[in-house]
Design a protein around this motif. Structure first.
Motif, PDB file in Angstrom:
ATOM      1  N   ASN A   7       1.017  -1.171   0.057  1.00 49.17           N
ATOM      2  CA  ASN A   7      -0.203   0.336  -0.280  1.00 49.17           C
ATOM      3  C   ASN A   7       1.325   0.947   0.064  1.00 49.17           C
ATOM      4  N   PHE A   8       1.899   1.425   0.815  1.00 50.16           N
ATOM      5  CA  PHE A   8       2.931   2.284   0.837  1.00 50.16           C
ATOM      6  C   PHE A   8       3.596   3.005  -0.557  1.00 50.16           C
ATOM      7  N   ARG A   9       4.053   1.410  -1.710  1.00 43.96           N
ATOM      8  CA  ARG A   9       4.508   1.921  -2.861  1.00 43.96           C
ATOM      9  C   ARG A   9       3.770   1.864  -3.782  1.00 43.96           C
ATOM     10  N   HIS A  10       3.004   1.784  -3.733  1.00 38.86           N
ATOM     11  CA  HIS A  10       1.610   2.235  -4.430  1.00 38.86           C
ATOM     12  C   HIS A  10       0.871   2.970  -4.732  1.00 38.86           C
ATOM     13  N   ILE A  11       1.277   3.985  -4.211  1.00 41.00           N
ATOM     14  CA  ILE A  11      -0.169   5.567  -3.864  1.00 41.00           C
ATOM     15  C   ILE A  11       0.916   6.504  -5.275  1.00 41.00           C
ATOM     16  N   GLY A  37      -4.298  12.859  12.910  1.00 44.07           N
ATOM     17  CA  GLY A  37      -4.968  11.906  12.011  1.00 44.07           C
ATOM     18  C   GLY A  37      -5.715  10.304  13.300  1.00 44.07           C
ATOM     19  N   THR A  38      -6.213   9.492  12.907  1.00 47.55           N
ATOM     20  CA  THR A  38      -6.721   8.180  13.691  1.00 47.55           C
ATOM     21  C   THR A  38      -6.160   7.142  13.405  1.00 47.55           C
ATOM     22  N   ASP A  39      -5.418   6.908  12.135  1.00 49.93           N
ATOM     23  CA  ASP A  39      -4.692   5.847  12.517  1.00 49.93           C
ATOM     24  C   ASP A  39      -3.022   6.010  12.322  1.00 49.93           C
ATOM     25  N   LEU A  40      -2.735   7.377  13.065  1.00 46.94           N
ATOM     26  CA  LEU A  40      -1.441   7.243  13.390  1.00 46.94           C
ATOM     27  C   LEU A  40      -1.090   6.238  14.183  1.00 46.94           C
ATOM     28  N   PRO A  41      -1.051   5.615  15.181  1.00 52.39           N
ATOM     29  CA  PRO A  41      -1.228   4.408  15.391  1.00 52.39           C
ATOM     30  C   PRO A  41      -0.629   3.482  15.237  1.00 52.39           C
ATOM     31  N   ALA A  42      -1.607   3.231  13.348  1.00 47.48           N
ATOM     32  CA  ALA A  42      -0.721   2.151  12.744  1.00 47.48           C
ATOM     33  C   ALA A  42       0.010   2.960  11.870  1.00 47.48           C
ATOM     34  N   ALA A  43       0.390   3.667  11.998  1.00 48.26           N
ATOM     35  CA  ALA A  43       1.391   4.701  10.494  1.00 48.26           C
ATOM     36  C   ALA A  43       2.626   3.566  10.133  1.00 48.26           C
ATOM     37  N   PRO A  44       2.493   3.334   9.264  1.00 40.93           N
ATOM     38  CA  PRO A  44       4.578   2.643   8.700  1.00 40.93           C
ATOM     39  C   PRO A  44       5.688   3.684   9.369  1.00 40.93           C
ATOM     40  N   VAL A  45       6.958   2.914   9.748  1.00 38.46           N
ATOM     41  CA  VAL A  45       7.898   3.326  10.055  1.00 38.46           C
ATOM     42  C   VAL A  45       8.854   3.391   9.050  1.00 38.46           C
ATOM     43  N   ILE A  46       9.242   4.724   8.895  1.00 39.95           N
ATOM     44  CA  ILE A  46      10.912   3.853   8.046  1.00 39.95           C
ATOM     45  C   ILE A  46      12.084   4.421   8.508  1.00 39.95           C
ATOM     46  N   SER A  47      12.409   3.182   8.883  1.00 39.95           N
ATOM     47  CA  SER A  47      13.805   3.447   9.909  1.00 39.95           C
ATOM     48  C   SER A  47      15.270   3.706   8.533  1.00 39.95           C
ATOM     49  N   ILE A  60      14.515   8.830   2.515  1.00 39.84           N
ATOM     50  CA  ILE A  60      14.767   7.468   1.334  1.00 39.84           C
ATOM     51  C   ILE A  60      15.010   6.699   2.968  1.00 39.84           C
ATOM     52  N   GLY A  61      14.334   5.459   2.865  1.00 37.77           N
ATOM     53  CA  GLY A  61      15.037   4.475   4.392  1.00 37.77           C
ATOM     54  C   GLY A  61      14.277   2.911   4.236  1.00 37.77           C
ATOM     55  N   SER A  62      14.702   2.685   4.744  1.00 41.70           N
ATOM     56  CA  SER A  62      13.706   1.121   4.778  1.00 41.70           C
ATOM     57  C   SER A  62      12.217   1.079   5.572  1.00 41.70           C
ATOM     58  N   LEU A  63      11.743   0.239   5.224  1.00 35.54           N
ATOM     59  CA  LEU A  63      10.471  -0.485   5.351  1.00 35.54           C
ATOM     60  C   LEU A  63      10.695  -1.327   5.317  1.00 35.54           C
ATOM     61  N   VAL A  68      12.626   2.224   0.067  1.00 34.95           N
ATOM     62  CA  VAL A  68      11.330   2.923   0.062  1.00 34.95           C
ATOM     63  C   VAL A  68      12.120   4.602  -0.543  1.00 34.95           C
ATOM     64  N   LEU A  69      11.137   5.596  -1.110  1.00 36.03           N
ATOM     65  CA  LEU A  69      12.345   6.493  -1.770  1.00 36.03           C
ATOM     66  C   LEU A  69      10.739   6.930  -1.887  1.00 36.03           C
ATOM     67  N   GLN A  70      10.141   7.555  -1.363  1.00 36.34           N
ATOM     68  CA  GLN A  70       8.940   9.121  -1.271  1.00 36.34           C
ATOM     69  C   GLN A  70       9.480  10.567  -1.807  1.00 36.34           C
ATOM     70  N   PRO A  71       8.545  11.225  -2.280  1.00 34.65           N
ATOM     71  CA  PRO A  71       8.019  12.453  -2.146  1.00 34.65           C
ATOM     72  C   PRO A  71       7.941  12.821  -0.972  1.00 34.65           C
ATOM     73  N   VAL A  72       9.014  13.769   0.307  1.00 35.76           N
ATOM     74  CA  VAL A  72       8.099  14.141   1.642  1.00 35.76           C
ATOM     75  C   VAL A  72       7.644  15.584   1.357  1.00 35.76           C
ATOM     76  N   PHE A  73       6.703  15.417   2.386  1.00 44.35           N
ATOM     77  CA  PHE A  73       5.801  17.381   2.599  1.00 44.35           C
ATOM     78  C   PHE A  73       6.308  17.810   3.360  1.00 44.35           C
ATOM     79  N   ALA A  74       6.496  17.115   4.412  1.00 42.66           N
ATOM     80  CA  ALA A  74       6.969  17.948   5.757  1.00 42.66           C
ATOM     81  C   ALA A  74       7.441  17.235   6.874  1.00 42.66           C
ATOM     82  N   ILE A  75       8.983  16.957   7.622  1.00 44.07           N
ATOM     83  CA  ILE A  75       8.899  16.550   9.269  1.00 44.07           C
ATOM     84  C   ILE A  75       8.430  17.114   9.910  1.00 44.07           C
ATOM     85  N   THR A  76       8.411  17.092  11.037  1.00 44.63           N
ATOM     86  CA  THR A  76       8.451  17.761  12.328  1.00 44.63           C
ATOM     87  C   THR A  76       9.814  18.282  13.173  1.00 44.63           C
TER      88      THR A  76
END
Length: 106
Positions: A7-11, A37-47, A60-63, A68-76
């Motif tokens: 799901n993460f890779r095919h958006i 968001g209500t889905d935060l507890p189930a959010a994937p983890v990129i290490s 870029i990181g490991s899931l 995985v290599l994803q566009p990033v729109f914000a980082i806390t």
């Protein structure tokens, strides 16, 4: 392949539905100052992650042991969450942290 990873890779990062969702997440983040968001507890983890530049900012990181290599729109500010095309994802262990573990001071 793990369903979470597939799901993460095919958006498609720039389709209208994804962009509307990202805009909603960014507005909430600007207003509140942290991911929501209500889905935060189930959010994937990129290490072992790092920021990079393509034609746009990316992460870029490991899931689940898959790169995985994803566009990033914000980082806390505390670098614990990133907003990518699929929504908020947790960040664990910037690559610089893991590289410095084995280093000895000179």
């Amino acid at each position: 392949m793990n369903n979470l990873v597939s799901n993460f890779r095919h958006i498609t990062p720039f389709d209208p539905e994804t962009l509307f969702s990202l805009a909603k997440d960014l507005r909430a983040f600007q207003r509140i100052g942290h991911p929501t968001g209500t889905d935060l507890p189930a959010a994937p983890v990129i290490s072992n992650w790092s920021r990079t530049l393509l034609p746009h900012p990316a992460i870029i990181g490991s899931l689940n042991h898959i790169t995985v290599l994803q566009p990033v729109f914000a980082i806390t500010d505390d670098r614990s969450w990133a907003l990518v095309s699929s929504g908020w994802t947790r960040l664990d262990g910037h690559v610089d942290e893991s590289l410095s573990i084995g280093r000895q001071p000179r």
